[in-house]
Structure formats: structure tokens, C-alpha cells
Scaffold this active site. Structure first.
Site, PDB file in Angstrom:
ATOM      1  N   LYS A 247       2.395  -9.727   5.638  1.00  0.00           N
ATOM      2  CA  LYS A 247       1.484  -8.902   6.429  1.00  0.00           C
ATOM      3  C   LYS A 247       0.554  -8.086   5.543  1.00  0.00           C
ATOM      4  O   LYS A 247       0.794  -7.897   4.356  1.00  0.00           O
ATOM      5  CB  LYS A 247       2.277  -7.973   7.346  1.00  0.00           C
ATOM      6  CG  LYS A 247       3.136  -6.948   6.614  1.00  0.00           C
ATOM      7  CD  LYS A 247       3.898  -6.080   7.605  1.00  0.00           C
ATOM      8  CE  LYS A 247       4.726  -5.023   6.876  1.00  0.00           C
ATOM      9  NZ  LYS A 247       5.413  -4.130   7.829  1.00  0.00           N
TER      10      LYS A 247
ATOM     11  N   ARG B 231      12.150   2.859  16.362  1.00  0.00           N
ATOM     12  CA  ARG B 231      10.716   2.615  16.207  1.00  0.00           C
ATOM     13  C   ARG B 231      10.280   1.537  17.189  1.00  0.00           C
ATOM     14  O   ARG B 231       9.382   1.750  17.994  1.00  0.00           O
ATOM     15  CB  ARG B 231      10.396   2.207  14.766  1.00  0.00           C
ATOM     16  CG  ARG B 231       8.917   1.996  14.498  1.00  0.00           C
ATOM     17  CD  ARG B 231       8.644   1.683  13.033  1.00  0.00           C
ATOM     18  NE  ARG B 231       9.187   0.379  12.624  1.00  0.00           N
ATOM     19  CZ  ARG B 231       8.983  -0.161  11.419  1.00  0.00           C
ATOM     20  NH1 ARG B 231       8.273   0.513  10.512  1.00  0.00           N
ATOM     21  NH2 ARG B 231       9.493  -1.341  11.108  1.00  0.00           N
TER      22      ARG B 231
ATOM     23  N   TYR C 260     -18.723  13.800 -11.694  1.00  0.00           N
ATOM     24  CA  TYR C 260     -18.896  14.879 -10.722  1.00  0.00           C
ATOM     25  C   TYR C 260     -18.071  16.103 -11.102  1.00  0.00           C
ATOM     26  O   TYR C 260     -16.910  15.993 -11.493  1.00  0.00           O
ATOM     27  CB  TYR C 260     -18.468  14.411  -9.333  1.00  0.00           C
ATOM     28  CG  TYR C 260     -19.413  13.439  -8.675  1.00  0.00           C
ATOM     29  CD1 TYR C 260     -20.687  13.840  -8.283  1.00  0.00           C
ATOM     30  CD2 TYR C 260     -19.019  12.132  -8.422  1.00  0.00           C
ATOM     31  CE1 TYR C 260     -21.559  12.948  -7.664  1.00  0.00           C
ATOM     32  CE2 TYR C 260     -19.879  11.227  -7.802  1.00  0.00           C
ATOM     33  CZ  TYR C 260     -21.141  11.645  -7.428  1.00  0.00           C
ATOM     34  OH  TYR C 260     -21.996  10.769  -6.822  1.00  0.00           O
TER      35      TYR C 260
ATOM     36  N   MET D  53     -17.069   6.773  -6.131  1.00  0.00           N
ATOM     37  CA  MET D  53     -16.820   5.785  -5.084  1.00  0.00           C
ATOM     38  C   MET D  53     -16.710   4.374  -5.645  1.00  0.00           C
ATOM     39  O   MET D  53     -15.860   3.585  -5.209  1.00  0.00           O
ATOM     40  CB  MET D  53     -17.925   5.840  -4.027  1.00  0.00           C
ATOM     41  CG  MET D  53     -17.684   4.924  -2.838  1.00  0.00           C
ATOM     42  SD  MET D  53     -19.025   4.965  -1.621  1.00  0.00           S
ATOM     43  CE  MET D  53     -18.933   6.661  -1.041  1.00  0.00           C
TER      44      MET D  53
END
Length: 337
Positions: free
Chosen positions: A33, A118, A246, A292
């Protein structure tokens, strides 16, 4: 361009270790998955199929369709029944409502709630579940549970195992009552497989262990499969007193050769904010805040390995290795080496 390199030799080694512990390849269901835990579902599925694994589990029908040709059986774990199920797949039933909503004749595995609370049917619901299973012609091919703490030294595993043992006996009784074939049973996840040597189920259901990460101990001698690499964008000399990135979070106390590499939090990495030391695979630290699409460090050449063990980043960010791996963007190129 950044890339993920998958060590095929390590992956096959892990599958061999898992299969030997489980009692054979035919007893292994691989969980693929979420893009095979970030490793790349198509590549991993092809390698697993080549090794001889016949059964896998995924999150959704769309995931199953991507790797359909690689396996004889695919179990869909998180499907919400809608009456449009594909007969080529097997669907987990996570509550009683699913039995009445799922398409007639669908192949199913019952999820049993043994104390995780769950998903799954309660023991008290099992007899009632067999009514719609029989009436709607559902093919009950399996039943399973999930251990909530098989990687922890407490009694939870043993309580759940006993609860599942009782549920299995009840399911077999009901199969006899309703003249239905016996289903297969599975419960052991990666940690349970590592921790215990005796199994009374038909299969094990293994996720993170196939990728080289032990959840309980290192008894299987697993080897991490994935390494994350970034390519150099630019280089420069950072003079003493100059700062990079930054917020001027890192300032050089001497002249150093630095480089910017093409990987950042936009690629699914947790954002390094420049606090403390986050080491790369070569032992050198990331310098300044991550951007980023890039980060800076001492110049390591054309390529730098960001990590080859997700546990290093998991420890820094106080999270788990799953969290580091599964967030890796599907847009990053993946290849076996």
C-alpha cells in the site's frame, strides 16, 4: 534530478529471510500500500513477483489495478463498499454495513476486531455476518486481524492472539453450519513475524520488513532497500561570516565549499529548519533551512546520498521510519541498482 535507488539484492535477501521464517513463499502476503511504503509499487511488485510471491495487499482498488498483472491474488484493505467491486480482487470487510453494500458474489476477507478497535467485526457479530455472506453469495476467502502492539513488550499481543484464536474457531464452526469452504487466516505483521517462531495461521502479512526495517529486533538480518539521492544544482565558496539560505540560519566560521542539491520539502521530505544537526549519509550536515526544492551542504560532488537509512531522519524528527518513507513524492524517479 533527484532519484531513489532501490537495492534489488537487498530486497531479494529480505524476501528470502521473511519466506524462510514464514515457512515458504506461499505463506507470504506482501503489503504494498501507499506506493509500497514510498519505494515504488510497480518496481517492488515486479521484483516480488519474480521472486515468487503470489499474494499482496494494497490500500485501494486504484492501487490494485496498477500491479494487477504481477499477482494471482490482491487484497484491498481500505475499500468502502459501493456495489461496483471488481471480481479480480478480494475486498476487506471492515464492518457489518460493508456486507450489505458490497456487490453480490464478491470475494472477501473479514476483518476481526480483536482489541485494536480501529476496524473489524466484533466476535459477537460473527454469526450475524454469515447471514448476508450466504444470502448475497459472497465468497469468504479469508479472515484476519491486526496487532496493535506486537513491537512492544506488554501483554497486548497475547490478548489479541487469544481473541483471534477464538474468532477463528467460531468462523470455522459457522462455515460448517452454513456449508461454506474454510477461509484462510492471517494476523502476523512484520513485528510479530520477527518476534515469534510459531504460527497457527495460514499466512503472514508483511509490510515494512520487506524494505529492510526491523520493528522488534534484528533476528531476520534485514537490509534497507532504499537510498535517496540528490543532484547538484550549483556550487560556491561560502566565505567566513556569510550565511546560506532562508533566515540566515547557518553562517560559516571559515571559508567552505558548499553546493545546492535539487531536493526539498516539496519532494516529500520533512522540513529541516536548521536546528541541531541532521546528517546526510556521508556524515556531513545539512546547512541552513531546507527550501521547497533544494537544500545546501558541503560540496559532495555531482550526487549526494541524503539517506540510506530512514531511521536517521526518523530519530531527528521524532517520528517513525514509515513516516519518512511513505511521504517521498511519487514524482521522484525510482530505479533498481
Amino acid at each position: 534530478m533527484s532519484e531513489i535507488r532501490l537495492n534489488k539484492k537487498a530486497y531479494i535477501h529480505n524476501l528470502m529471510q521473511i519466506s524462510n521464517k514464514a515457512g515458504g513463499k506461499e505463506r507470504v502476503m506482501l503489503v504494498l500500500k501507499d506506493n509500497a511504503y514510498g519505494h515504488g509499487a510497480k518496481l517492488i511488485a515486479a521484483a516480488a513477483s519474480e521472486f515468487g510471491i503470489k499474494f499482496c495487499a494494497v490500500k485501494s482498488q486504484s492501487e490494485a489495478l496498477e500491479i494487477q498483472r504481477n499477482f494471482e491474488k490482491i487484497l484491498i484493505l481500505s475499500h468502502i463498499a459501493n456495489g461496483d467491486e471488481d471480481q479480480n480482487f478480494i475486498y476487506a470487510i471492515n464492518d457489518m454495513k460493508g456486507l450489505n453494500r458490497i456487490k453480490r458474489g464478491t470475494r472477501i476477507h473479514l476483518v476481526i476486531d480483536t482489541n485494536m478497535h480501529r476496524n473489524g467485526l466484533k466476535f459477537s457479530e460473527l454469526e450475524a455476518a454469515f447471514g448476508p455472506i450466504k444470502e448475497r453469495g459472497l465468497a469468504l476467502e479469508g479472515a484476519y486481524t491486526h496487532f496493535r502492539a506486537s513491537d512492544e513488550m506488554n501483554a497486548d499481543y497475547f490478548v489479541q492472539r487469544q481473541n483471534f484464536k477464538e474468532a477463528k474457531a467460531e468462523i470455522l464452526r459457522l462455515c460448517e453450519k452454513f456449508a461454506m469452504p474454510h477461509p484462510i487466516f492471517h494476523s502476523h505483521n512484520s513485528a510479530a513475524l520477527e518476534r515469534f517462531g510459531e504460527f497457527d495461521d495460514d499466512m503472514v502479512r508483511v509490510g515494512i520488513a520487506q524494505h529492510g526495517y526491523a520493528q522488534f529486533d534484528d533476528s531476520l538480518n534485514l537490509k534497507p532497500v532504499l537510498s535517496l539521492w540528490a543532484q547538484k544544482v550549483s556550487e560556491r565558496v561560502l566565505k567566513a561570516g556569510q550565511c546560506v539560505g532562508y533566515g540566515a540560519k547557518f553562517c560559516a566560521d571559515k571559508d567552505i565549499n558548499i553546493a545546492t542539491y535539487d531536493l526539498g520539502y516539496g519532494d516529500g521530505l520533512l522540513r529541516y529548519a536548521g536546528d541541531g544537526e541532521l546528517p546526510l549519509a556521508n556524515g556531513k550536515a545539512m546547512l541552513g533551512k531546507m527550501s521547497m526544492d533544494s537544500f545546501s551542504c558541503e560540496d559532495a560532488g555531482e550526487w549526494v546520498c541524503v539517506f540510506d537509512d530512514a531511521n536517521v531522519w526518523a530519530r531527528y524528527f521524532d517520528t517513525i521510519n514509515y513516516d519518512i518513507l511513505v511521504k517521498l513524492s511519487p514524482n521522484i524517479k525510482r530505479k533498481f541498482v
